[in-house]
Design a protein around this motif. Structure first.
Motif, short mmCIF file in Angstrom:
data_model
loop_
_atom_site.label_atom_id
_atom_site.label_comp_id
_atom_site.label_asym_id
_atom_site.label_seq_id
_atom_site.Cartn_x
_atom_site.Cartn_y
_atom_site.Cartn_z
N CYS A 67 0.29 -2.49 1.64
CA CYS A 67 0.67 -1.56 2.71
C CYS A 67 0.56 -2.24 4.07
CB CYS A 67 -0.22 -0.32 2.68
SG CYS A 67 0.18 0.88 1.41
N ILE A 68 -0.54 -2.94 4.29
CA ILE A 68 -0.75 -3.63 5.56
C ILE A 68 0.33 -4.68 5.77
CG2 ILE A 68 -2.35 -5.02 6.92
CD1 ILE A 68 -4.63 -3.72 5.28
N SER A 69 0.73 -5.37 4.69
CA SER A 69 1.72 -6.45 4.78
C SER A 69 3.15 -5.94 4.84
CB SER A 69 1.58 -7.39 3.58
OG SER A 69 0.33 -8.02 3.58
N GLY A 70 3.36 -4.64 4.61
CA GLY A 70 4.71 -4.09 4.65
C GLY A 70 5.46 -4.16 3.34
N ILE A 71 4.79 -4.59 2.27
CA ILE A 71 5.44 -4.62 0.95
C ILE A 71 5.59 -3.19 0.43
CG2 ILE A 71 5.23 -5.44 -1.44
CD1 ILE A 71 3.59 -7.79 -0.27
N TYR A 72 4.54 -2.40 0.61
CA TYR A 72 4.61 -0.96 0.36
C TYR A 72 4.58 -0.24 1.71
CZ TYR A 72 3.07 -1.88 -4.50
OH TYR A 72 2.95 -2.34 -5.79
N HIS A 73 5.22 0.91 1.78
CA HIS A 73 5.14 1.74 2.97
C HIS A 73 4.30 2.97 2.67
CE1 HIS A 73 7.70 -0.62 5.49
NE2 HIS A 73 8.69 -0.59 4.61
N ALA A 74 3.27 3.15 3.46
CA ALA A 74 2.34 4.26 3.25
C ALA A 74 3.06 5.60 3.37
CB ALA A 74 1.21 4.18 4.27
#
Length: 238
Positions: free
Chosen positions: A49-56
Motif C-alpha cells: 500500500c505504501i509503495s502504491g502496488i495496492y491502493h488502500a
C-alpha cells in the motif's frame, strides 16, 4: 523529531477479503519503526500500500504531510520512498553493478560511491553475477539498490528471511548503520527479537489489525509479546 511518514487509519480490502483494518503507524525522521507479526497477517500488504502496488480502501498515507495513497508506484518513488522487497528480487543474471545502476536516480555516480562505501562487499563483487552471491550478499544488494535514489523513507520487507542466525545479526547491524546515515526506516519482520533490538518503536499485527504497539524496548519486555513471539513459538530463521 518530526514524523516523515504517517499512516492513518489505513484499511485494505481485496475482493471480498479484508486484509488491513484501521492501521496507524508513524515513522520519524532518522528513526527505525518495525511492523511485526507472523506470516500472512498483512505486513507485506501494508508495504505494498505504501509503495502504491495496492491502493488502500480507507485512510491516508502521508509523506511529509502529502497524502500519497492514491499515487502510482513510480510517483511514490519520485517523492522519496524506496522498498527492498521480500525475497530480494534482484536480477540474478545481471552483475552487481548492473543491479545497482537500475536503481539509480538523478544522482548517479555520487550515490553509487555512497552505497559502495556503505557496502564494501558489493564493491568487491561489482562484475560478479548477482545470482551467484550468498544470501546475505544478495540482501545487501537488494538494500543497496533501494538506497541508490537516496530515499526519504526506506521500506525493508523481511530482510532477515531465509538467512542464518549469524547473518540476521549482521543485517540488523547494517540497518542500524543505515539509520545513522540519516535515513528513516520502516521495517517489516517476522523475526521479532531481532527487530525489537534495533527499533525505536514497533507495532504488532494480528489478522490485519494492530494489537500491541509502543516503545521497542518496552515491547521486548511485554509478557504478551514474550509469550507469543519471544518464546517457543517464534525463533530465528535457520
Amino acid at each position: 523529531m518530526s514524523n516523515i511518514l504517517e499512516i492513518k487509519n489505513l484499511s485494505l480490502k481485496i475482493g471480498i477479503q479484508d486484509i488491513l483494518h484501521d492501521i496507524s503507524v508513524t515513522v520519524p525522521e532518522q528513526g527505525i519503526v518495525s511492523v511485526l507479526g507472523a506470516n500472512g497477517v498483512g505486513k507485506t500488504s501494508l508495504m505494498r500500500c505504501i509503495s502504491g502496488i495496492y491502493h488502500a480502501t480507507g485512510g491516508e498515507i502521508l509523506l511529509e504531510g502529502e497524502d500519497i495513497s492514491k499515487l502510482k508506484s513510480h510517483e511514490i518513488v519520485e517523492r522519496g520512498i524506496m522498498q527492498a522487497p521480500e525475497g530480494r528480487q534482484i536480477f540474478s543474471n545481471m552483475t552487481v553493478l548492473e543491479n545497482l545502476v537500475i536503481g539509480a536516480g538523478p544522482l548517479g555516480r555520487q550515490e553509487l560511491d555512497h552505497v559502495l562505501a556503505l557496502f564494501p562487499r558489493l564493491e568487491e563483487r561489482l562484475k560478479q553475477q548477482a545470482g551467484s552471491m550468498s544470501g546475505g550478499e544478495q540482501q545487501m544488494l537488494c538494500i543497496g539498490r533501494a538506497l541508490m535514489r537516496k530515499p526519504k523513507v526506506l521500506l525493508l520487507d523481511e530482510p532477515s528471511l531465509g538467512l542464518a542466525p549469524r547473518l540476521v545479526g549482521f543485517i540488523c547491524e547494517l540497518v542500524s548503520k543505515i539509520r545513522a546515515e540519516g535515513y528513516a526506516v520502516l521495517l517489516v519482520e517476522q523475526n521479532v527479537k531481532a527487530a525489537l533490538r534495533i527499533s525505536d518503536t514497533a507495532s504488532v499485527i494480528e489478522h490485519g489489525k494492530i494489537v500491541i504497539e509502543g516503545d521497542a524496548s518496552a515491547l521486548a519486555n511485554d509478557p504478551r509479546v514474550a509469550e507469543a513471539y519471544l518464546g517457543g513459538h517464534v525463533h530465528e530463521t535457520a
